[in-house]
Design a protein around this motif. Structure first.
Motif, PDB file in Angstrom:
ATOM      1  N   PRO A 150       0.741  -1.090  -0.362  1.00  0.00           N
ATOM      2  CA  PRO A 150      -0.004  -0.149  -0.016  1.00  0.00           C
ATOM      3  C   PRO A 150       0.621   1.123   0.371  1.00  0.00           C
ATOM      4  N   GLY A 151       0.406   2.349  -0.750  1.00  0.00           N
ATOM      5  CA  GLY A 151       1.427   3.720  -0.643  1.00  0.00           C
ATOM      6  C   GLY A 151       2.563   3.731  -1.658  1.00  0.00           C
ATOM      7  N   GLU A 152       2.786   4.543  -1.803  1.00  0.00           N
ATOM      8  CA  GLU A 152       4.224   5.297  -2.864  1.00  0.00           C
ATOM      9  C   GLU A 152       5.791   5.384  -1.430  1.00  0.00           C
ATOM     10  N   PRO A 153       6.704   4.778  -1.878  1.00  0.00           N
ATOM     11  CA  PRO A 153       7.792   4.155  -1.158  1.00  0.00           C
ATOM     12  C   PRO A 153       8.399   5.385  -0.625  1.00  0.00           C
ATOM     13  N   GLY A 154       7.645   6.047  -1.602  1.00  0.00           N
ATOM     14  CA  GLY A 154       8.505   7.736  -1.313  1.00  0.00           C
ATOM     15  C   GLY A 154       9.863   8.198  -1.883  1.00  0.00           C
ATOM     16  N   LYS A 155       9.636   7.967  -3.492  1.00  0.00           N
ATOM     17  CA  LYS A 155      10.268   7.568  -3.950  1.00  0.00           C
ATOM     18  C   LYS A 155      10.263   8.627  -4.914  1.00  0.00           C
ATOM     19  N   ASN A 156      11.705   9.503  -5.509  1.00  0.00           N
ATOM     20  CA  ASN A 156      11.730  10.221  -6.333  1.00  0.00           C
ATOM     21  C   ASN A 156      11.464   9.652  -8.060  1.00  0.00           C
ATOM     22  N   GLY A 157      11.412  10.154  -9.044  1.00  0.00           N
ATOM     23  CA  GLY A 157      10.991   9.656 -10.267  1.00  0.00           C
ATOM     24  C   GLY A 157      11.917   8.438 -10.889  1.00  0.00           C
ATOM     25  N   GLY A 158      13.249   8.913 -10.326  1.00  0.00           N
ATOM     26  CA  GLY A 158      14.791   8.443 -10.933  1.00  0.00           C
ATOM     27  C   GLY A 158      14.774   6.777 -10.179  1.00  0.00           C
ATOM     28  N   LEU A 171       9.546  17.863 -10.012  1.00  0.00           N
ATOM     29  CA  LEU A 171       8.954  18.352 -10.948  1.00  0.00           C
ATOM     30  C   LEU A 171       9.874  17.117 -12.405  1.00  0.00           C
ATOM     31  N   SER A 172      11.137  16.832 -12.111  1.00  0.00           N
ATOM     32  CA  SER A 172      10.829  15.220 -12.736  1.00  0.00           C
ATOM     33  C   SER A 172      10.163  14.069 -12.912  1.00  0.00           C
ATOM     34  N   GLN A 173       9.986  13.719 -11.287  1.00  0.00           N
ATOM     35  CA  GLN A 173       8.453  12.654 -11.406  1.00  0.00           C
ATOM     36  C   GLN A 173       7.106  13.216 -12.114  1.00  0.00           C
ATOM     37  N   VAL A 174       6.889  14.266 -11.436  1.00  0.00           N
ATOM     38  CA  VAL A 174       5.527  15.274 -12.134  1.00  0.00           C
ATOM     39  C   VAL A 174       5.008  15.068 -13.146  1.00  0.00           C
ATOM     40  N   SER A 175       6.475  15.123 -14.274  1.00  0.00           N
ATOM     41  CA  SER A 175       6.240  15.430 -15.449  1.00  0.00           C
ATOM     42  C   SER A 175       6.496  13.908 -16.953  1.00  0.00           C
ATOM     43  N   LYS A 176       6.945  12.807 -15.731  1.00  0.00           N
ATOM     44  CA  LYS A 176       6.838  11.656 -16.090  1.00  0.00           C
ATOM     45  C   LYS A 176       5.081  11.304 -15.646  1.00  0.00           C
ATOM     46  N   GLU A 177       4.390  12.098 -15.456  1.00  0.00           N
ATOM     47  CA  GLU A 177       2.924  11.492 -14.696  1.00  0.00           C
ATOM     48  C   GLU A 177       2.062  12.185 -15.480  1.00  0.00           C
ATOM     49  N   LEU A 178       2.214  13.554 -16.289  1.00  0.00           N
ATOM     50  CA  LEU A 178       1.690  13.797 -16.823  1.00  0.00           C
ATOM     51  C   LEU A 178       2.190  14.193 -18.205  1.00  0.00           C
ATOM     52  N   ASN A 179       3.530  13.262 -18.498  1.00  0.00           N
ATOM     53  CA  ASN A 179       3.810  12.922 -20.402  1.00  0.00           C
ATOM     54  C   ASN A 179       4.000  14.008 -20.519  1.00  0.00           C
ATOM     55  N   LYS A 180       4.987  15.326 -20.222  1.00  0.00           N
ATOM     56  CA  LYS A 180       4.863  16.464 -21.113  1.00  0.00           C
ATOM     57  C   LYS A 180       6.561  16.852 -20.171  1.00  0.00           C
ATOM     58  N   PRO A 181       7.432  18.058 -21.321  1.00  0.00           N
ATOM     59  CA  PRO A 181       8.220  18.629 -20.614  1.00  0.00           C
ATOM     60  C   PRO A 181       8.353  18.717 -19.384  1.00  0.00           C
ATOM     61  N   GLU A 182       9.614  18.469 -18.252  1.00  0.00           N
ATOM     62  CA  GLU A 182       9.687  19.291 -17.189  1.00  0.00           C
ATOM     63  C   GLU A 182      10.107  20.937 -16.707  1.00  0.00           C
TER      64      GLU A 182
END
Length: 483
Positions: free
Chosen positions: A140-148, A338-349
């Motif tokens: 359950p839940g995200e493990p608190g990691k960044n986009g990389g 910013l890196s993680q969210v850009s991947k979520e939204l599939n748009k440039p950082e």
């Protein structure tokens, strides 16, 4: 046809198990002594052995060793009484597939036998691995990691001190209390402790105790049997069983009711759980990490939390610093999100304007890392591709200029006093002559004041506002309050 040898010094159990398993397509033989069992196994290679721990001429531990030496490919399941459960657990570690405790339930036996026979045969080189090591558990839940895929460790002195403590306690089996404000990343720290421990390949199960009602807490933590209460249409495996061999993380532990605290203390002492509606004890091996955004010692002094349970947990305490004292880490967290969210939204950082950076540095982040991530997600969504994030994409409370700052004196004051002393912020997006806008501004102000008064504990805030947590979360989203 799979063959099963049943070893038990009670003839009735041998007979009943033989008949039951034969009806389900297995070839069965039975004996009442260990010596006879070994003799039979020399003559025939059985696929599985059901062996009682206590026999007249030997015990299960010795017989297990003999079976492993004679027929290493044979799966062994131990039958044990309540008093021998801990011994049976040791036998599982030494090569038995699993154990089953009396009284015996036909469906449970059949399920375990089918599961054992569906696994690859044990290796002759060493002990079999307990089935718990192979079971995939819900995470359950995200493990608190960044986009990389890596944690953001931080470079500030508070962050370095936190990591030093974390790496010291992680390899041990100590219970840990994580204390920190809401949104500071307590679950991420719990994941890090688990990932740096010897249990890292085992399950990590997180439970939000603040969302558990008194009626459902026992079922969520310890499981229940079919028909145990109205609505129990099937057997449920609780969090402690799911976490067997690994780590269980109990967030907002102070919100558990007194009755559940008593039950939890017993589980920690006995290392056994009992599902709701069952008399059967189930051994569990878990490491406990608990978290609270209020001081548990103070809760003990106020009589809200059991002192004996507190001391059971308090083998090691880690204080997680708030984001406002970790300004050096702000660029690291921002870049990661910013890196993680850009991947979520599939748009440039996107990049942020200097004005936004100044606002980030001056803001005191009462919602800490969680608030920062939510702000960046919102701003990234509102910012068109190829454009910079500007002040227009920030939430109202940040643009209000210091509205979220709170003196220590005001933090300790009751909500009514705070409401009188805090001036309602100017919310430019709302029409001051519109009655709905006036009501929204008043509701916004009240929620903010109450959240401040309870140090952003949403469970307490919901209680003071006389609404449930779900309603509060809906209002937070509606009013764009990112705590």
């Amino acid at each position: 046809m799979k063959s099963i040898l049943i070893i038990d010094d009670e003839i009735n159990i041998c007979t009943l198990l033989s008949k039951f398993l034969s009806k389900h397509g297995f070839k069965t033989d039975s004996t009442m002594t260990g010596a006879q069992a070994l003799k039979m196994m020399k003559e025939e290679a059985y696929d599985l052995v059901l062996c009682d721990y206590r026999l007249k001429d030997t015990d299960g531990a010795q017989l297990l060793n003999d079976i492993r030496a004679l027929r290493p490919q044979t799966v062994v399941i131990i039958i044990t009484g309540y008093s021998d459960v801990r011994i049976a657990v040791e036998m599982v570690k030494n090569g038995a597939y699993d154990y089953i405790s009396k009284p015996l339930y036909p469906d449970e036996i059949l399920g375990l036998v089918n599961k054992a026979l569906s696994q690859p045969a044990p290796s002759a080189q060493g002990p079999a691995v307990a089935p718990h090591a192979h079971e995939e558990r819900p995470q359950p839940g995200e493990p608190g990691k960044n986009g990389g895929g890596k944690y953001v460790y931080g470079e500030s002195e508070p962050s370095k001190a936190l990591f030093r403590e974390l790496t010291l306690v992680a390899p041990t089996d100590y219970s840990v209390i994580l204390f920190g404000e809401t949104g500071t990343g307590k679950e991420s720290v719990a994941h890090l402790i688990h990932d740096h421990s010897s249990r890292s390949n085992q399950p990590f199960i997180a439970i939000d105790c603040g969302s558990l009602s008194k009626e459902l807490a026992a079922s969520e933590l310890f499981g229940h049997e079919k028909g145990a209460f109205t609505g129990a249409i099937g057997t449920k495996i609780g969090a402690f069983e799911q976490a067997h061999g690994g780590t269980i993380f109990l967030d907002e532990i102070a919100n558990l009711s007194y009755d559940i605290q008593v039950a939890l203390l017993r589980v920690i002492q006995e290392k056994q759980i009992r599902r709701v509606g069952s008399m059967k004890e189930i051994a569990v091996d878990v490491r406990l990490i608990v978290a609270s955004n209020e001081n548990l010692f103070e809760a003990v002094q106020k009589g809200k939390f059991r002192e004996d349970l507190f001391h059971r947990f308090n083998e090691f305490t880690i204080h997680i610093p708030p984001l406002r004292v970790r300004n050096e880490d702000l660029p690291l967290f921002v870049d990661s999100f910013l890196s993680q969210v850009s991947k979520e939204l599939n748009k440039p950082e996107p990049v942020m304007t200097e004005e936004v950076w100044d606002c980030f540095r001056q803001y005191d982040w009462p919602g800490n890392i969680r608030e920062l991530k939510n702000v960046i997600r919102r701003a990234s969504l509102l910012t068109p591709s190829g454009k910079e994030i500007t002040m227009a994409a920030l939430p109202l409370e940040m643009k209000a200029g210091g509205f979220s700052r709170l003196s220590s004196a005001a933090a300790a004051a009751p909500s009514s006093t705070m409401e009188d002393s805090d001036e309602m912020p100017d919310l430019p997006m709302l029409d001051e002559n519109d009655l709905k806008s006036v009501a929204l501004k008043a509701e916004y102000n009240k929620i903010i004041n109450v959240l401040k008064a309870v140090k952003y504990n949403k469970t307490k805030a919901a209680q003071l506002l006389n609404i449930d947590r779900k309603t509060l979360y809906n209002k937070l989203r509606l009013l764009n309050i990112n705590y």
